[in-house]
Each structure stands twice: as structure tokens, then as C-alpha cells.
Design a protein around this motif. Structure first.
Motif, PDB file in Angstrom:
ATOM      1  N   CYS A  42       0.826  -1.210   0.000  1.00 54.61           N
ATOM      2  CA  CYS A  42       0.000   0.000   0.000  1.00 54.61           C
ATOM      3  C   CYS A  42       0.864   1.266   0.000  1.00 54.61           C
ATOM      4  N   MET A  43       1.968   1.235   0.737  1.00 52.24           N
ATOM      5  CA  MET A  43       2.891   2.375   0.747  1.00 52.24           C
ATOM      6  C   MET A  43       3.454   2.624  -0.652  1.00 52.24           C
ATOM      7  N   GLU A  44       3.829   1.561  -1.334  1.00 49.92           N
ATOM      8  CA  GLU A  44       4.335   1.707  -2.701  1.00 49.92           C
ATOM      9  C   GLU A  44       3.270   2.285  -3.626  1.00 49.92           C
ATOM     10  N   ALA A  45       2.038   1.818  -3.482  1.00 51.23           N
ATOM     11  CA  ALA A  45       0.949   2.315  -4.331  1.00 51.23           C
ATOM     12  C   ALA A  45       0.691   3.796  -4.097  1.00 51.23           C
ATOM     13  N   LEU A  46       0.813   4.232  -2.862  1.00 54.06           N
ATOM     14  CA  LEU A  46       0.506   5.611  -2.478  1.00 54.06           C
ATOM     15  C   LEU A  46       1.654   6.577  -2.750  1.00 54.06           C
ATOM     16  N   GLN A  47       2.880   6.082  -2.756  1.00 55.83           N
ATOM     17  CA  GLN A  47       4.071   6.930  -2.848  1.00 55.83           C
ATOM     18  C   GLN A  47       4.033   7.971  -3.977  1.00 55.83           C
ATOM     19  N   PRO A  48       3.636   7.640  -5.192  1.00 59.36           N
ATOM     20  CA  PRO A  48       3.644   8.645  -6.263  1.00 59.36           C
ATOM     21  C   PRO A  48       2.668   9.811  -6.034  1.00 59.36           C
ATOM     22  N   PHE A  49       1.754   9.651  -5.097  1.00 58.26           N
ATOM     23  CA  PHE A  49       0.731  10.661  -4.856  1.00 58.26           C
ATOM     24  C   PHE A  49       1.028  11.532  -3.635  1.00 58.26           C
ATOM     25  N   LEU A  50       2.154  11.265  -2.953  1.00 58.36           N
ATOM     26  CA  LEU A  50       2.513  12.038  -1.766  1.00 58.36           C
ATOM     27  C   LEU A  50       3.355  13.238  -2.147  1.00 58.36           C
ATOM     28  N   ASP A  51       3.162  14.327  -1.417  1.00 59.43           N
ATOM     29  CA  ASP A  51       3.969  15.527  -1.605  1.00 59.43           C
ATOM     30  C   ASP A  51       5.271  15.388  -0.832  1.00 59.43           C
ATOM     31  N   GLU A  52       6.203  16.273  -1.107  1.00 58.32           N
ATOM     32  CA  GLU A  52       7.488  16.307  -0.410  1.00 58.32           C
ATOM     33  C   GLU A  52       7.256  16.364   1.097  1.00 58.32           C
ATOM     34  N   GLY A  53       7.947  15.519   1.838  1.00 61.74           N
ATOM     35  CA  GLY A  53       7.839  15.507   3.297  1.00 61.74           C
ATOM     36  C   GLY A  53       6.679  14.707   3.845  1.00 61.74           C
ATOM     37  N   GLU A  54       5.876  14.133   2.973  1.00 59.08           N
ATOM     38  CA  GLU A  54       4.744  13.326   3.435  1.00 59.08           C
ATOM     39  C   GLU A  54       5.102  11.844   3.433  1.00 59.08           C
ATOM     40  N   ARG A  55       4.512  11.125   4.344  1.00 57.97           N
ATOM     41  CA  ARG A  55       4.575   9.667   4.417  1.00 57.97           C
ATOM     42  C   ARG A  55       3.182   9.199   4.794  1.00 57.97           C
ATOM     43  N   SER A  56       2.981   7.887   4.798  1.00 63.53           N
ATOM     44  CA  SER A  56       1.699   7.364   5.265  1.00 63.53           C
ATOM     45  C   SER A  56       1.959   6.356   6.366  1.00 63.53           C
ATOM     46  N   VAL A  57       1.038   6.305   7.314  1.00 57.89           N
ATOM     47  CA  VAL A  57       1.135   5.366   8.427  1.00 57.89           C
ATOM     48  C   VAL A  57      -0.109   4.481   8.443  1.00 57.89           C
ATOM     49  N   GLY A  58       0.100   3.224   8.799  1.00 61.75           N
ATOM     50  CA  GLY A  58      -1.014   2.297   8.921  1.00 61.75           C
ATOM     51  C   GLY A  58      -1.773   2.556  10.208  1.00 61.75           C
ATOM     52  N   THR A  59      -3.098   2.552  10.122  1.00 64.95           N
ATOM     53  CA  THR A  59      -3.930   2.828  11.296  1.00 64.95           C
ATOM     54  C   THR A  59      -4.955   1.727  11.571  1.00 64.95           C
ATOM     55  N   MET A  60      -5.147   0.832  10.598  1.00 63.04           N
ATOM     56  CA  MET A  60      -6.102  -0.256  10.807  1.00 63.04           C
ATOM     57  C   MET A  60      -5.753  -1.367   9.830  1.00 63.04           C
ATOM     58  N   ILE A  61      -5.853  -2.589  10.324  1.00 65.83           N
ATOM     59  CA  ILE A  61      -5.653  -3.752   9.453  1.00 65.83           C
ATOM     60  C   ILE A  61      -6.731  -4.774   9.801  1.00 65.83           C
ATOM     61  N   ASN A  62      -7.405  -5.276   8.800  1.00 62.69           N
ATOM     62  CA  ASN A  62      -8.444  -6.280   9.009  1.00 62.69           C
ATOM     63  C   ASN A  62      -8.303  -7.313   7.897  1.00 62.69           C
ATOM     64  N   VAL A  63      -7.445  -8.310   8.155  1.00 62.63           N
ATOM     65  CA  VAL A  63      -7.153  -9.302   7.127  1.00 62.63           C
ATOM     66  C   VAL A  63      -7.181 -10.712   7.708  1.00 62.63           C
ATOM     67  N   SER A  64      -7.452 -11.651   6.848  1.00 60.47           N
ATOM     68  CA  SER A  64      -7.339 -13.061   7.208  1.00 60.47           C
ATOM     69  C   SER A  64      -5.897 -13.502   6.958  1.00 60.47           C
ATOM     70  N   HIS A  65      -5.544 -14.648   7.524  1.00 63.24           N
ATOM     71  CA  HIS A  65      -4.309 -15.343   7.148  1.00 63.24           C
ATOM     72  C   HIS A  65      -4.691 -16.807   7.080  1.00 63.24           C
ATOM     73  N   SER A  66      -5.114 -17.238   5.898  1.00 60.28           N
ATOM     74  CA  SER A  66      -5.832 -18.494   5.755  1.00 60.28           C
ATOM     75  C   SER A  66      -5.020 -19.672   5.234  1.00 60.28           C
ATOM     76  N   ALA A  67      -3.755 -19.445   4.867  1.00 58.38           N
ATOM     77  CA  ALA A  67      -2.934 -20.559   4.392  1.00 58.38           C
ATOM     78  C   ALA A  67      -1.476 -20.293   4.742  1.00 58.38           C
ATOM     79  N   ALA A  68      -0.757 -21.360   5.060  1.00 54.90           N
ATOM     80  CA  ALA A  68       0.657 -21.262   5.419  1.00 54.90           C
ATOM     81  C   ALA A  68       1.521 -21.194   4.166  1.00 54.90           C
ATOM     82  N   THR A  69       2.593 -20.388   4.259  1.00 60.44           N
ATOM     83  CA  THR A  69       3.537 -20.238   3.156  1.00 60.44           C
ATOM     84  C   THR A  69       4.939 -20.578   3.652  1.00 60.44           C
TER      85      THR A  69
END
Length: 138
Positions: free
Chosen positions: A53-80
Motif C-alpha cells: 500500500c505504501m508503494e501504491a501511495l508513494q507517487p501521490f505524496l507531496d514532499e515531506g509526506e509519508r503514510s502510516v497504517g492505522t487499521m488492518i483487518n485481514v485473514s491469514h488463511s494458508a501457510a507459506t
């Protein structure tokens, strides 16, 4: 953030799971973790989703901006197992001011291993560091 950030953007990110990203190495201080099978750890899966998600968002951020994760709601349904490649496919589903909401899906070479959503907020890095510094000082 740039004005052209809009729902619908997508990004794909791939990573080969090393032994260092398996469950026993997540918290090596804990015997409970050390005794677990060597499979891609959920904690590292979360970080991988954030990375995509950070990579996807990076081209849209202005100088000095970053993004932080604030919520995650995911399954982990298979072992790798280590050595296998994982691929995250992320899609921006909502932009609300500095908040972005992402639909995420992760596959390894055989299975769907994770599906859900992830929320991020765009921050000014220097302001964030200042608030953190004040928090550390009490």
C-alpha cells in the motif's frame, strides 16, 4: 497529497519469503514463537501488506509526506513456506481527506493466503517526529 489520488488505483507487489520472515523469528525472545513451524508469520504478512500500500501511495505524496497504517483487518488463511513467492494485490477503495482505505489480497504460489482491508493516514513526517519527541519527553 496530490489532487489526482482517487479510488480505483491498483498496485501489485511481490516478495520471496526468506527464513528470517517466519514465525520462530518474529519474537525470538519467546519460546512459544521459537517452537512454531517455519512459515510466513502473520506479523510479517501485515508488514508486507503495508509495504504494498505504501508503494501504491508513494507517487501521490507531496514532499515531506509519508503514510502510516492505522487499521488492518485481514485473514491469514494458508501457510507459506520460506522460499515461496507471495504477491499482494492492493486497490484503493476510498479517499477521505488524509485517510485512504485499501482492499488487499495476497497469494503465494499455490493459495490465496490473505484477504481484507487496510487503512492508512498521510502525515507530515517532521510534524509527526515532533509529536513523538514530545511524547517521549513526557
Amino acid at each position: 497529497m496530490k489532487d489526482n489520488l482517487a479510488a480505483g488505483i491498483t498496485h501489485t507487489h511481490t516478495f520471496r519469503v526468506p527464513l528470517e520472515k517466519t514465525v520462530p523469528r518474529l519474537y525470538p525472545e519467546s519460546a512459544l514463537f521459537r517452537e512454531m513451524p517455519e512459515v510466513f508469520a502473520t506479523g510479517y504478512l501485515v508488514g508486507f501488506i503495508e509495504w504494498a500500500c505504501m508503494e501504491a501511495l508513494q507517487p501521490f505524496l507531496d514532499e515531506g509526506e509519508r503514510s502510516v497504517g492505522t487499521m488492518i483487518n485481514v485473514s491469514h488463511s494458508a501457510a507459506t513456506p520460506p522460499g515461496m513467492e507471495v504477491t499482494a494485490q492492493v486497490r484503493l477503495v476510498e479517499v477521505n481527506g488524509k485517510r485512504t482505505l485499501w482492499e488487499v489480497e495476497v497469494h503465494d504460489e499455490k493459495d490465496l493466503i490473505s484477504k481484507g482491508s487496510h487503512e492508512r493516514f498521510t502525515i507530515n513526517l517532521e510534524q509527526f517526529k515532533e509529536r513523538l519527541k514530545k511524547k517521549e519527553q513526557g
